[in-house]
Each structure stands twice: as C-alpha cells, then as structure tokens.
Design a protein around this motif. Structure first.
Motif: not given
Length: 139
Positions: A81-90, A92-98
């Motif tokens: 769970t930790w790997l999935f959510f931390s990887s998702s944040a890393i 997808f965060a640039p895409i959302i910011f862009e």
C-alpha cells in the motif's frame, strides 16, 4: 431429607410421580451448587488433555504457522500500500501540476484579451469547449 425412593412414591396431586416432573425437581436438592465454576483456561486444559500428544502438537504447529502467515500478509499489505500510493503521488503529481499551470496560462491569456480588446471580444472568440474558435470562413 427425602430419599429418591420416597420421592418416587410422592404424588403431587396432579397424577405425576415421575422424578423428572417439575414438582419433584423443585423438591430435589440442587447438586450444581456444590461444584465450583471452571475458568476458561481450566476448561481448555481439560479439553486439550482429551486429545493425543501428536494431535496437540499438530494443532499448535498449525496455529503458530497461521499466526505467522497472517502477520507476514499484514506486513506485505502495508508495504504494498505504501509503495502504491507513494509511487502514484510521485508519478501523477507532475501531471496534475502541469495541467493546473496550463489552465492558469489560459486564464491569464483570456484576462489579457479582455483588458486589451474589451469584454465582448474575449468571450466571443472562445467556443463552448473553452478553446479559441477559428475565424469565420469567407465564401
């Protein structure tokens, strides 16, 4: 105190001289009060002694293995769970910011057009989807 033979002869007046009848049971002494209540641990120990040593060892090994497997599965699920959510944040965060940055630039261009050309030109040049419309074709 009356003996069982005397109680067999006892008639309650209702024609019931059976020792299992409610009238006779109410006269009989209660044998359950003499025994002390067992604790759960005492009862389990007593039940465990009923089984052979091999069965008890197998049960203990099975319980220990099951407990270890559940702990391992829990630890794995926490890590996954930790790997999935931390990887998702890393990821997808640039895409959302862009996307947010592109929207802000579009809003700034629209405001700039509105200030330079007036409110009617900025709105009329934007289509229903928010994209600028192409100029009308001449025939």
């Amino acid at each position: 105190m009356a003996s069982i033979e005397e109680l067999d002869q006892l008639d309650s007046g209702m024609g019931s001289s059976d020792i299992r009848s409610p009238e006779v049971k109410s006269i009989l002494p209660d044998d359950d009060d003499d025994e002390e209540d067992e604790t759960l641990a005492e009862r389990l120990v007593g039940l465990a002694e009923m089984f052979p040593e091999d069965v008890r060892k197998l049960g203990h090994a099975t319980g220990t293995c099951l407990c270890a497997c559940i702990k391992g599965l829990y630890a794995f699920s926490c890590t996954a769970t930790w790997l999935f959510f931390s990887s998702s944040a890393i990821l997808f965060a640039p895409i959302i910011f862009e996307m947010e940055r592109a929207q802000m630039e579009e809003m700034q261009r629209t405001q700039q057009k509105q200030v330079l050309l007036g409110p009617s030109s900025a709105i009329s040049n934007v289509g229903p989807s928010g994209l600028p419309m192409s100029p009308p074709l001449q025939r």
